[in-house]
Motif scaffolding. Structure first.
Motif, mmCIF file in Angstrom:
data_model
loop_
_atom_site.group_PDB
_atom_site.id
_atom_site.type_symbol
_atom_site.label_atom_id
_atom_site.label_comp_id
_atom_site.label_asym_id
_atom_site.label_seq_id
_atom_site.Cartn_x
_atom_site.Cartn_y
_atom_site.Cartn_z
ATOM 1 N N ILE A 12 0.853 -1.182 0.000
ATOM 2 C CA ILE A 12 0.000 0.000 0.000
ATOM 3 C C ILE A 12 0.894 1.240 0.000
ATOM 4 O O ILE A 12 1.839 1.335 0.784
ATOM 5 N N VAL A 13 0.581 2.165 -0.884
ATOM 6 C CA VAL A 13 1.345 3.403 -1.024
ATOM 7 C C VAL A 13 0.479 4.566 -0.558
ATOM 8 O O VAL A 13 -0.705 4.645 -0.908
ATOM 9 N N HIS A 72 2.122 9.435 10.451
ATOM 10 C CA HIS A 72 2.396 8.466 11.512
ATOM 11 C C HIS A 72 1.398 7.314 11.472
ATOM 12 O O HIS A 72 1.762 6.160 11.739
ATOM 13 N N ALA A 73 0.150 7.614 11.124
ATOM 14 C CA ALA A 73 -0.845 6.540 10.996
ATOM 15 C C ALA A 73 -0.450 5.588 9.877
ATOM 16 O O ALA A 73 -0.591 4.359 10.004
ATOM 17 N N ALA A 74 0.036 6.147 8.776
ATOM 18 C CA ALA A 74 0.494 5.311 7.665
ATOM 19 C C ALA A 74 1.645 4.413 8.114
ATOM 20 O O ALA A 74 1.622 3.191 7.902
ATOM 21 N N ILE A 76 3.830 -2.700 -11.112
ATOM 22 C CA ILE A 76 2.721 -1.805 -11.442
ATOM 23 C C ILE A 76 2.197 -1.191 -10.155
ATOM 24 O O ILE A 76 1.917 -1.883 -9.180
ATOM 25 N N GLN A 77 2.075 0.130 -10.166
ATOM 26 C CA GLN A 77 1.463 0.863 -9.060
ATOM 27 C C GLN A 77 0.089 1.327 -9.527
ATOM 28 O O GLN A 77 -0.017 2.135 -10.454
ATOM 29 N N ILE A 108 -2.071 2.488 -4.689
ATOM 30 C CA ILE A 108 -1.849 3.846 -4.221
ATOM 31 C C ILE A 108 -3.144 4.394 -3.629
ATOM 32 O O ILE A 108 -4.132 4.599 -4.339
ATOM 33 N N SER A 109 -3.121 4.616 -2.339
ATOM 34 C CA SER A 109 -4.268 5.226 -1.666
ATOM 35 C C SER A 109 -4.138 6.739 -1.742
ATOM 36 O O SER A 109 -3.106 7.300 -1.380
#
Length: 303
Positions: A14-15, A34-36, A209-210, A266-267
Motif C-alpha cells: 500500500i502506497v 504516523h498513521a500510515a 505496477i502501481q 496507491i491510496s
C-alpha cells in the motif's frame, strides 16, 4: 502489511499517495503520516505538480520538524508535466529533481518516475539525465507512469538503469489492464488492446505496477464505493466483506492485490481510518471465484 522487493527496496504493497496533502494543517499531516507508518505503509508517492508543488513543500516541512521520519520511508516523486505540454528534456528533468529535493528537504529520491509520455521523448537524452542523477546519488531508482509497453521499451533501450515501476490506473471499475486478455480472440469491445499488453510486458520485464486511483471510476469522475451507479458491485462487495470478515474498501483493495503481477495500490485518502481499511486488504486472501465474481459485478463480461 505485505511488502514487495522493488529493485532491492523493501516496499509496502500500500502506497500513501500525497496528491491531497497540500492544504492539510501540520498537525493533521503529522498524524496522517504516523498513521500510515503505524499501519506498515513505508512508501509515499508525490509529483512535482501536486498542489503546484505545495504538497511536496508541506511534506518537506514535516520532515524538517521530525528529522527521524525520512529514514523510515521510501520517497517517490514524478516529473515531466508542464503547462500545456510534457517535457522529458534533460534540462527539465534535472531542474525538476532539484526542485523536488528542495521542497521535500531531502538529499535523495528513492524513485523518480516520468509522469506522462512525452511525444518528443529522446531516450538518449533521458539517459543522460538519469545517469547524472544516479551518479550524484540524488535518485536511486527510476520508473515511468502511464506508459504503454512500446513506450517503456523504447525508453529502456536508451537507459543503462533498469526501469523499476510503471504507475497505471487500475481498479474494479477501470479494468483495462486485464480486459483485452480475458476477451482475447473475440469481437467483444474489451478485446481491443489499448496499451500494448502493458500488464504482461511489466510482468515479463520485472516492472512493478502501481495502481493509481484504484477506487475511482472513469477519469476522476468519482468513487464507486457506495455509489448508486454501481449497485451490483457494491452489493457483491458487501456480501464478500461479510464472508471474509472485512470491509468493502478492503475487498476492493484485495481484488487488485490478488493479481499475480504483484502490484502496489496507491491510496489517495488522507483519512487515517480509511487508510487502515485499505491496508486491511493485505490480509484478505481473495479466492479465484470471488475475484471473478467482483469483475462481473463491476459490469464486465466473460466470453
Amino acid at each position: 502489511m505485505k511488502y514487495l522487493d522493488i529493485s532491492g527496496v523493501d516496499a509496502s504493497a500500500i502506497v500513501a499517495g500525497c496528491m491531497r496533502i497540500g492544504s492539510m494543517e501540520p498537525e493533521a499531516l503529522s498524524r496522517f503520516v504516523h498513521a500510515a507508518l503505524d499501519n506498515g505503509v513505508n512508501f509515499f508517492d508525490h509529483a512535482d505538480i501536486y498542489g503546484g508543488g505545495e504538497c511536496e513543500a508541506a511534506f518537506g516541512r514535516l520532515l524538517a520538524a521530525e528529522p527521524g521520519l525520512r529514514d523510515r520511508m521510501v520517497l517517490q516523486s514524478k516529473c515531466g508535466i508542464r503547462k500545456n505540454m510534457y517535457d522529458f528534456s534533460k534540462e527539465h528533468i534535472l531542474e525538476s529533481v532539484e526542485g523536488i529535493l528542495s521542497r521535500l528537504g531531502t538529499d535523495r529520491l528513492d524513485f523518480l518516475l516520468l509522469h506522462r509520455p512525452d511525444a518528443l521523448m529522446e531516450p538518449e537524452e533521458v539517459a543522460e539525465a538519469f545517469s547524472r542523477l544516479e551518479t550524484s546519488g540524488k535518485v536511486l531508482h527510476f520508473g515511468v507512469s502511464n506508459f504503454n509497453a512500446r513506450q517503456a521499451e523504447l525508453l529502456q533501450s536508451g537507459l543503462k538503469q533498469k526501469l523499476a515501476v510503471n504507475q497505471l490506473q487500475f481498479g474494479l471499475t477501470f479494468t483495462g489492464l486485464v480486459d483485452h486478455a480475458i476477451c482475447a480472440n473475440t469481437e467483444f469491445p474489451h478485446a481491443a488492446d489499448r496499451d500494448g499488453e502493458v500488464l504482461d510486458y511489466c510482468r515479463l520485464k520485472g516492472l512493478t505496477i502501481q495502481a493509481w486511483s484504484p477506487f475511482q471510476y472513469g477519469f476522476f469522475e468519482g468513487v464507486f464505493l457506495g455509489s448508486p451507479k454501481f449497485p451490483a458491485l457494491n452489493e457483491k462487495l458487501e456480501e464478500l466483506a461479510e464472508k471474509y470478515g472485512s470491509t468493502p474498501q478492503a475487498l476492493a483493495t484485495a481484488w487488485i492485490l490478488r493479481h499475480p503481477a504483484g502490484m502496489q495500490v496507491i491510496s489517495g485518502s488522507t483519512n487515517a481510518a480509511r487508510l487502515q481499511e485499505i491496508c486491511a486488504g493485505c490480509d484478505v486472501d481473495l479466492a479465484r471465484e470471488d475475484w471473478y465474481a467482483l469483475y462481473l459485478a463491476a459490469g464486465n463480461k466473460l466470453p
